[in-house]
Design an enzyme around this catalytic site. Sequence first.
Site, PDB file in Angstrom:
ATOM      1  N   ASP A   5       0.838  -1.186   0.000  1.00 10.24           N
ATOM      2  CA  ASP A   5       0.000   0.000   0.000  1.00 10.24           C
ATOM      3  C   ASP A   5       0.877   1.242   0.000  1.00 10.24           C
ATOM      4  O   ASP A   5       1.986   1.240   0.562  1.00 10.24           O
ATOM      5  CB  ASP A   5      -0.889   0.049   1.251  1.00 10.24           C
ATOM      6  N   MET A   6       0.377   2.308  -0.587  1.00 15.12           N
ATOM      7  CA  MET A   6       1.160   3.537  -0.664  1.00 15.12           C
ATOM      8  C   MET A   6       1.594   4.028   0.722  1.00 15.12           C
ATOM      9  O   MET A   6       2.727   4.494   0.902  1.00 15.12           O
ATOM     10  CB  MET A   6       0.351   4.638  -1.363  1.00 15.12           C
TER      11      MET A   6
END
Length: 282
Positions: free
Chosen positions: A131-132
């Site tokens: 995930d970012m």
Amino acid sequence: MTSYHYFLTYPANLGPISVDELMRKLLIPRKWRHFLRTENQILINGHYLPLNFLVKAGDKIDIYLDHVESEQQTYTASGSLPEVVYEDSDILIIDKPAGQKTHPNLNEKDTALNDCATYLGYSPFIVHRLDMLTNGLLLVAKNPAVVPILNRQLTNKTLHREYLAWVSKSNQLKQSGTISLPIGHDPNDQRKRMVRPDGQKAITHYEIVKEYENKALVKLTLETGRTHQIRVHLAALNAPIIGDPLYNPNYQKGESLQLTAYQLTFMRPFKFESKTVKLKQK
């Protein structure tokens, strides 16, 4: 088309297996096994031998791959270098910072894979994502010959990913346990996921490793890999990750998500060698 040559010695700690079993144990795809067999491109001690021939300790194995294809997209070099944690001839593992995407959309060129393209001088091959907002270990392949093998390791759980998260304390979070709650889209917010009966199967194992005041450090391993799985599962136990803007109702603007991919364990492709890479404490 690029050719790839792998050389290995069959280890003494494994019992004899047939040439066919050897290729399967190395997770070589069926299509490639066919070419290795029909074109005599797998050699034992310098000779092509029948599929039922037994490979024993100390035997020298040569594997020549001439039919590797990939539809992997190309990644523009970002001009920035990643923080490299581990590298060998086939694999690159970097420490992805929080706030950086794993791979680009459209014309983006500031993602982790763009940084890897800068370091390598060519486009890497994606194996998994973070995930970012999650920081930590990201594994990429340096050539397409190892991609299907690493993908099989993800599927059969021989590629293990472990995470550390600081969470809010909760009575529902025991010293250790397993969270098995299906996850699907949140119909009210396209950015989010939620626990819902019609969602996809999702399983997370956890263990509390440290407690401090009103928070706890939790070690987590994934049995499945759903989007936002750790974040959704911990929030479902009323123990949201500190700094989570989507799932922590007490999120304070400017906080960073306290979730780190801190350890990776995998089998090195075309070898009988397990490798564990751990992120150093900062």
